[in-house]
Design a protein around this motif. Structure first.
Motif, PDB file in Angstrom:
ATOM      1  N   ARG A 145      -3.687  -2.692 -12.076  1.00 38.74           N
ATOM      2  CA  ARG A 145      -3.041  -1.411 -11.770  1.00 38.74           C
ATOM      3  C   ARG A 145      -1.817  -1.770 -10.921  1.00 38.74           C
ATOM      4  NH1 ARG A 145      -6.093   3.479 -12.443  1.00 38.74           N
ATOM      5  NH2 ARG A 145      -4.089   4.357 -11.873  1.00 38.74           N
ATOM      6  N   PRO A 146      -0.675  -2.008 -11.540  1.00 43.30           N
ATOM      7  CA  PRO A 146       0.504  -2.512 -10.819  1.00 43.30           C
ATOM      8  C   PRO A 146       0.938  -1.617  -9.655  1.00 43.30           C
ATOM      9  CG  PRO A 146       0.878  -2.508 -13.186  1.00 43.30           C
ATOM     10  CD  PRO A 146      -0.402  -1.775 -12.953  1.00 43.30           C
ATOM     11  N   GLU A 147       1.359  -2.258  -8.588  1.00 41.84           N
ATOM     12  CA  GLU A 147       1.912  -1.534  -7.444  1.00 41.84           C
ATOM     13  C   GLU A 147       3.383  -1.289  -7.729  1.00 41.84           C
ATOM     14  OE1 GLU A 147       1.149  -3.347  -3.696  1.00 41.84           O
ATOM     15  OE2 GLU A 147      -1.006  -3.244  -3.956  1.00 41.84           O
ATOM     16  N   VAL A 148       3.719  -0.064  -8.032  1.00 39.01           N
ATOM     17  CA  VAL A 148       5.066   0.260  -8.498  1.00 39.01           C
ATOM     18  C   VAL A 148       5.929   0.919  -7.428  1.00 39.01           C
ATOM     19  CG1 VAL A 148       4.406   0.367 -10.913  1.00 39.01           C
ATOM     20  CG2 VAL A 148       4.217   2.419  -9.500  1.00 39.01           C
ATOM     21  N   VAL A 149       5.430   0.981  -6.205  1.00 44.42           N
ATOM     22  CA  VAL A 149       6.245   1.524  -5.124  1.00 44.42           C
ATOM     23  C   VAL A 149       6.804   0.368  -4.305  1.00 44.42           C
ATOM     24  CG1 VAL A 149       5.049   3.745  -4.974  1.00 44.42           C
ATOM     25  CG2 VAL A 149       4.214   1.825  -3.644  1.00 44.42           C
ATOM     26  N   PRO A 150       8.038   0.479  -3.795  1.00 41.64           N
ATOM     27  CA  PRO A 150       8.620  -0.632  -3.037  1.00 41.64           C
ATOM     28  C   PRO A 150       7.975  -0.826  -1.668  1.00 41.64           C
ATOM     29  CG  PRO A 150      10.132   1.227  -3.113  1.00 41.64           C
ATOM     30  CD  PRO A 150       8.978   1.580  -3.988  1.00 41.64           C
ATOM     31  N   PHE A 151       7.418   0.230  -1.092  1.00 44.22           N
ATOM     32  CA  PHE A 151       6.707   0.160   0.184  1.00 44.22           C
ATOM     33  C   PHE A 151       5.863   1.403   0.331  1.00 44.22           C
ATOM     34  CE2 PHE A 151      11.130   1.444   1.004  1.00 44.22           C
ATOM     35  CZ  PHE A 151      10.935   2.749   1.425  1.00 44.22           C
ATOM     36  N   ARG A 152       5.006   1.419   1.321  1.00 43.86           N
ATOM     37  CA  ARG A 152       4.087   2.538   1.531  1.00 43.86           C
ATOM     38  C   ARG A 152       4.800   3.669   2.275  1.00 43.86           C
ATOM     39  NH1 ARG A 152      -1.266   2.766   1.036  1.00 43.86           N
ATOM     40  NH2 ARG A 152      -2.287   4.514   2.040  1.00 43.86           N
ATOM     41  N   SER A 210       7.839   8.947  -5.064  1.00 40.06           N
ATOM     42  CA  SER A 210       7.745   9.521  -6.404  1.00 40.06           C
ATOM     43  C   SER A 210       6.288   9.797  -6.781  1.00 40.06           C
ATOM     44  CB  SER A 210       8.365   8.556  -7.421  1.00 40.06           C
ATOM     45  OG  SER A 210       7.978   8.894  -8.727  1.00 40.06           O
ATOM     46  N   SER A 211       6.012  11.040  -7.162  1.00 44.31           N
ATOM     47  CA  SER A 211       4.651  11.394  -7.603  1.00 44.31           C
ATOM     48  C   SER A 211       4.254  10.585  -8.822  1.00 44.31           C
ATOM     49  CB  SER A 211       4.575  12.889  -7.926  1.00 44.31           C
ATOM     50  OG  SER A 211       4.814  13.640  -6.770  1.00 44.31           O
ATOM     51  N   GLU A 212       5.208  10.322  -9.725  1.00 46.48           N
ATOM     52  CA  GLU A 212       4.923   9.528 -10.917  1.00 46.48           C
ATOM     53  C   GLU A 212       4.464   8.130 -10.550  1.00 46.48           C
ATOM     54  OE1 GLU A 212       7.811  11.213 -10.562  1.00 46.48           O
ATOM     55  OE2 GLU A 212       7.860  12.646 -12.205  1.00 46.48           O
ATOM     56  N   ASN A 213       5.019   7.561  -9.489  1.00 47.79           N
ATOM     57  CA  ASN A 213       4.612   6.222  -9.062  1.00 47.79           C
ATOM     58  C   ASN A 213       3.292   6.249  -8.287  1.00 47.79           C
ATOM     59  OD1 ASN A 213       6.838   5.064 -10.233  1.00 47.79           O
ATOM     60  ND2 ASN A 213       8.004   4.909  -8.344  1.00 47.79           N
ATOM     61  N   LEU A 214       3.155   7.203  -7.381  1.00 49.68           N
ATOM     62  CA  LEU A 214       1.951   7.249  -6.553  1.00 49.68           C
ATOM     63  C   LEU A 214       0.691   7.521  -7.374  1.00 49.68           C
ATOM     64  CD1 LEU A 214       3.329   9.136  -3.431  1.00 49.68           C
ATOM     65  CD2 LEU A 214       2.650   6.736  -3.566  1.00 49.68           C
ATOM     66  N   VAL A 215       0.802   8.322  -8.422  1.00 47.92           N
ATOM     67  CA  VAL A 215      -0.367   8.643  -9.237  1.00 47.92           C
ATOM     68  C   VAL A 215      -0.855   7.426 -10.027  1.00 47.92           C
ATOM     69  CG1 VAL A 215       0.771   9.434 -11.346  1.00 47.92           C
ATOM     70  CG2 VAL A 215      -1.348  10.518 -10.614  1.00 47.92           C
ATOM     71  N   CYS A 216      -0.021   6.424 -10.229  1.00 51.61           N
ATOM     72  CA  CYS A 216      -0.398   5.217 -10.977  1.00 51.61           C
ATOM     73  C   CYS A 216      -1.043   4.154 -10.097  1.00 51.61           C
ATOM     74  CB  CYS A 216       0.838   4.620 -11.652  1.00 51.61           C
ATOM     75  SG  CYS A 216       1.524   5.650 -12.947  1.00 51.61           S
ATOM     76  N   MET A 217      -1.064   4.369  -8.797  1.00 49.08           N
ATOM     77  CA  MET A 217      -1.575   3.352  -7.886  1.00 49.08           C
ATOM     78  C   MET A 217      -3.095   3.239  -7.973  1.00 49.08           C
ATOM     79  SD  MET A 217       1.158   2.144  -6.565  1.00 49.08           S
ATOM     80  CE  MET A 217       0.605   1.207  -5.172  1.00 49.08           C
ATOM     81  N   TYR A 218      -3.596   2.054  -7.686  1.00 48.61           N
ATOM     82  CA  TYR A 218      -5.026   1.786  -7.642  1.00 48.61           C
ATOM     83  C   TYR A 218      -5.663   2.668  -6.571  1.00 48.61           C
ATOM     84  CZ  TYR A 218      -9.309  -0.859  -6.701  1.00 48.61           C
ATOM     85  OH  TYR A 218     -10.604  -1.226  -6.501  1.00 48.61           O
ATOM     86  N   VAL A 219      -6.836   3.206  -6.844  1.00 46.20           N
ATOM     87  CA  VAL A 219      -7.485   4.143  -5.931  1.00 46.20           C
ATOM     88  C   VAL A 219      -7.745   3.514  -4.561  1.00 46.20           C
ATOM     89  CG1 VAL A 219      -9.854   3.656  -6.674  1.00 46.20           C
ATOM     90  CG2 VAL A 219      -9.273   5.915  -5.779  1.00 46.20           C
ATOM     91  N   GLY A 220      -8.020   2.202  -4.523  1.00 40.68           N
ATOM     92  CA  GLY A 220      -8.250   1.520  -3.257  1.00 40.68           C
ATOM     93  C   GLY A 220      -7.018   1.440  -2.366  1.00 40.68           C
ATOM     94  N   TRP A 221      -5.833   1.623  -2.953  1.00 42.45           N
ATOM     95  CA  TRP A 221      -4.591   1.648  -2.182  1.00 42.45           C
ATOM     96  C   TRP A 221      -4.477   2.931  -1.385  1.00 42.45           C
ATOM     97  CZ3 TRP A 221       0.344   3.986  -1.951  1.00 42.45           C
ATOM     98  CH2 TRP A 221       1.370   3.192  -1.425  1.00 42.45           C
ATOM     99  N   MET A 222      -5.221   3.938  -1.790  1.00 43.50           N
ATOM    100  CA  MET A 222      -5.297   5.255  -1.145  1.00 43.50           C
ATOM    101  C   MET A 222      -3.928   5.908  -0.963  1.00 43.50           C
ATOM    102  SD  MET A 222      -8.321   4.581   1.615  1.00 43.50           S
ATOM    103  CE  MET A 222      -7.876   2.936   2.138  1.00 43.50           C
TER     104      MET A 222
END
Length: 197
Positions: free
Chosen positions: A36-43, A182-194
């Motif tokens: 589940r790729p991390e597609v955001v540049p930072f948190r 971006s909601s499009e990016n955050l929704v793709c994140m692994y659930v453990g990334w919270m």
């Protein structure tokens, strides 16, 4: 530098309120190679933005981001010379793939192609160099899955061309904030990334 895996267990808060980052295994964009790729540049999640108050990320946060980016750009050569020894660091696994995250390959297979690892290491350093020159080069592996239907696709193609044009410090800071929130990016994140925290 492409530091990933920034979930709440890898960002500690001291008693004085300072942040301390731990676990640097996902450095140099390795987060993009995860299942589940991390597609955001930072948190920068919605809860964090709420904590910034009424101005959100456009106040002191954005100003600090611009100041940091300006300093990094002005010291680009120094930063790259500090990162260059990582090319030969035997501890860094440049060849980590999605399959290896599930412990599927033997150690002998990981050592199979040193040339590939060297090329990958140099490519990672080149990506950082481009970012320090203002080129936004974060490639989203989920792009085809989340292709928007509410905009003209030629607009997205124009956006891809714009990614090779260097941005100003202010433009790059805004682009990073936009991608991180971006909601499009955050929704793709692994659930453990919270991404909701």
């Amino acid at each position: 530098i492409g530091l990933g895996d920034r979930h709440s267990e890898n960002i500690l808060v001291t008693t004085s309120g300072e942040l301390v980052h731990v676990d640097f295994d996902c450095i140099f964009n390795k987060g993009l190679l995860l299942p589940r790729p991390e597609v955001v540049p930072f948190r920068l999640t919605p809860n964090m933005i709420d904590a910034f108050g009424p101005v959100g990320p456009d106040g002191i946060y954005k100003g600090s981001l611009e100041a940091a980016m300006f300093t990094l750009r002005n010291n680009r050569d120094t930063l790259l010379s500090v990162l260059e020894p990582f090319l030969d660091d035997p501890v860094i696994d440049w060849k980590r793939t999605r399959n290896q995250q599930h412990k599927g390959k033997a150690a002998a297979a990981a050592m199979e192609n040193d040339d590939h690892q060297i090329k990958q290491a140099k490519r990672s350093l080149n990506v950082i160099d481009e970012r320090l020159r203002g080129i936004y080069n974060l490639r989203n592996p989920n792009k085809k899955k989340i292709r928007r239907t509410d905009i003209n696709h030629s607009d997205q193609d124009d956006e891809e061309l714009a990614q090779v044009t260097p941005l100003s410090v202010e433009g790059q800071a805004q682009k990073l904030i936009d991608e991180a929130t971006s909601s499009e990016n955050l929704v793709c994140m692994y659930v453990g990334w919270m991404p909701w925290v």
